[in-house]
Design a protein around this motif. Structure first.
Motif, short mmCIF file in Angstrom:
data_model
loop_
_atom_site.label_atom_id
_atom_site.label_comp_id
_atom_site.label_asym_id
_atom_site.label_seq_id
_atom_site.Cartn_x
_atom_site.Cartn_y
_atom_site.Cartn_z
N PRO A 165 5.69 9.25 1.28
CA PRO A 165 6.51 8.87 2.43
C PRO A 165 6.11 9.65 3.69
O PRO A 165 5.90 10.86 3.63
N GLY B 120 -4.90 10.88 -7.06
CA GLY B 120 -4.50 10.84 -5.66
C GLY B 120 -3.77 9.56 -5.33
O GLY B 120 -4.38 8.50 -5.22
N ASN B 121 -2.47 9.65 -5.19
CA ASN B 121 -1.63 8.51 -4.86
C ASN B 121 -1.77 8.25 -3.36
O ASN B 121 -1.58 9.15 -2.55
N GLY B 122 -2.16 7.03 -3.00
CA GLY B 122 -2.34 6.70 -1.59
C GLY B 122 -1.04 6.63 -0.82
O GLY B 122 -1.05 6.50 0.40
N TYR B 123 0.09 6.71 -1.52
CA TYR B 123 1.37 6.61 -0.82
C TYR B 123 2.22 7.87 -0.98
O TYR B 123 2.56 8.28 -2.09
N LEU C 164 -0.33 -1.21 5.47
CA LEU C 164 -1.06 -0.27 4.62
C LEU C 164 -1.03 -0.70 3.16
O LEU C 164 -1.48 0.02 2.29
N VAL C 165 -0.48 -1.86 2.90
CA VAL C 165 -0.62 -2.43 1.55
C VAL C 165 -1.66 -3.52 1.64
O VAL C 165 -1.91 -4.08 2.70
N ILE D 6 4.30 -1.24 2.93
CA ILE D 6 4.14 -0.14 3.87
C ILE D 6 3.43 -0.67 5.11
O ILE D 6 2.43 -1.38 5.00
#
Lengths: 342, 342
Positions: free
Chosen positions: B315, B310-313, B111-112, B148
């Motif tokens: 946990p 909006g942070n794509g990450y 996902l990175v 990720i």
């Protein structure tokens, strides 16, 4: 009656006042409006530069153009740059339902842009030479229910107060965020600037355990060290993520819980993210911030940080900022040095 | 050892892997790294389009160019578009200090971005025709401590899982924000899209009192009404602030406490701000969001709203999103309809 002034929009119908090409400047106010007797406009720097260049430096032509814009549009909204500026004046009349807390006779500065403020000039700008952004004038302006105006203080000169109002959203939002943490470590990138120095002062007074001002040059570091606004200062280029994160970790003994970006150059997003601890918050105040760089940067670094777009409006922000300036000689001296340099 | 992979950067020294021109692809992993046996690359759409155009549609030339990029840079980082993509593979080896929770044999998607992932290809991309973004291949890739990767589920097909992973930051952040409020009213602009439908589902499950999906066309409204993911749906152009705010207030009985922007077109900032109550939060997930438009818009509207990039990450975001897809037939059917349309 619309709190954002929709009823003052003449063309095109149905858009917000900022998007309108023409506003209604009728001096008769609605129940939640305020009429200001205008004393001076401060044109936005980009707008004035464009007008001067278009007129080939001829002040009379600049004056004629500004008059034409205001008469045509009912607001000082430069159609080329899209920018406006702000104004100073005295409250002439307050509608019975106005929520702004103003009273007739208050001397105020508007903190919303001239691009959305109905404005009519009655002296043909005769007192203005057209050669400065400062436009002495006579006329009236209208504030809406959701406009923002700040009463100019008696104890500080206008220029200082206006410079403070210009960035007063920063300390108010920093205060709000810092108080959400228990004795956080706070890093301010660009700590020696106007918004940066206010952010540092606000962080300390809001319970930060340790504050750091990061600056790009030795002269700014000397300046910031001299006013002791930050517990510690560091030299780093905020556009260099690795160097910035290393500087923050060395100075604070670990990453920051709250990182505040006040550096007005592009490319500071990744450094701010990398310098911030998991669960921390980055507040971006620089208009040079790139939304995609911040969003994709946090994802690429798997950084669980909250990223805030620095909202210039927090209720009570102008009063908070003036209080900091009064209480903190360091903030005052940094602002005065910057004003003197202009 | 650096959790963000600084030790893998060969040129220029001292930058983050994404900014590097060349990464070290050594298959021998460090204590917090993971090696993946690669099965397929998914090239970013913009990158593949550029490569195809540059090659005049010749698949062999595209393949040769991709091979050259990967060999030269040690990563699939298109130097023209700056973009990469992601990959699918099987975990080959896990360092003893890796925090990613993976084990050998896990089939995963990264996902990175490929722009920061060390990658070496060993089959000359022989199985790829160069005519699709899907690149079957053999080789290895390296994940860092802070990379990720998500384990591909057995019960959902790859294409669906990848489409979900692509936007999985949205529901996780919506859940976090909605839980901060007491039974909030939530509006999702672009509610019928991938991130929008997941945001609606996440809002409802996180305690929203009422959820609204705002969509631009009758066909999208029918689609969203059909899957009953939102308590109510409205037609409005999110680029029109006045219409959007009016639609939200009519549908929710007042402004939203949380507004989520999932519309991938420019100019939706003011509508989202105007539709949100004082003290509310706007979450911007669209990469078309303009930072200055949001910051200046809130100030011009005197809007005391929290604005989040909006942070794509977050946990656990991939697992959260897959759970929503499994639990909500409406989300599944919207995703399948979009995948079928491609």
């Amino acid at each position: 009656m619309s709190a954002v002034g929709l009823h003052r929009v003449m063309e095109p119908k149905g858009v917000l006042p900022q998007a309108a090409t023409r506003l209604d400047t009728d001096p008769a106010i609605g129940p939640d409006e305020v009429r200001i007797a205008v004393e001076r406009l401060n044109l936005d720097a980009a707008s004035f530069r464009q007008l001067r260049e278009e007129a080939g430096g001829d002040g009379d032509k600049v004056r004629a153009k500004v008059l034409e814009i205001i008469r045509t549009r009912g607001k000082m909204h430069n159609p080329v740059t899209g920018s406006g500026g702000m104004l100073i004046g005295t409250v002439a009349e307050v509608g019975p339902e106005s929520p702004l807390g103003l009273k007739p006779g208050d001397r105020v500065a508007t903190l919303v842009s001239l691009t959305l403020t109905p404005l009519e000039i009655t002296d043909d700008l005769m007192a203005w030479t057209g050669t400065s952004e400062q436009v002495p004038c006579t006329g009236h302006a209208i504030l809406f229910g959701r406009s923002i105006a700040a009463v100019l203080p008696d104890d500080l000169d206008d220029d200082l107060a206006l410079a403070v109002f210009d960035v007063c959203g920063a300390p108010a939002l920093v205060e709000r965020v810092v108080k959400r943490y228990d004795r956080p470590r706070v890093a301010v990138l660009g700590g020696a600037g106007k918004s940066g120095s206010l952010a540092l002062a606000a962080a300390r007074r809001s319970g930060a355990a340790r504050t750091l001002g990061v600056v790009p040059t030795t002269s700014e570091k000397l300046l910031l060290d001299g006013v002791t606004l930050a517990d510690v200062t560091s030299l780093a280029d905020a556009r260099d993520p690795v160097a910035t994160a290393a500087a923050v970790e060395a100075a604070l003994g670990g990453p920051a819980d709250v990182t505040v970006v006040c550096v007005d150059v592009p490319g500071c997003e990744h450094g701010a993210i990398l310098a911030t601890a998991p669960g921390g918050t980055v507040i971006f105040f620089s208009m040079a911030t790139s939304f995609p760089a911040a969003a994709l940067g946090a994802e690429g670094l798997a950084a669980d940080v909250t990223m805030l777009i620095g909202n210039g409006y927090v209720p009570g922000h102008a009063a908070t900022a003036l209080d900091l300036v009064r209480a903190e000689p360091g903030v005052r001296s940094l602002f005065r040095a910057r004003l003197a340099a202009h």
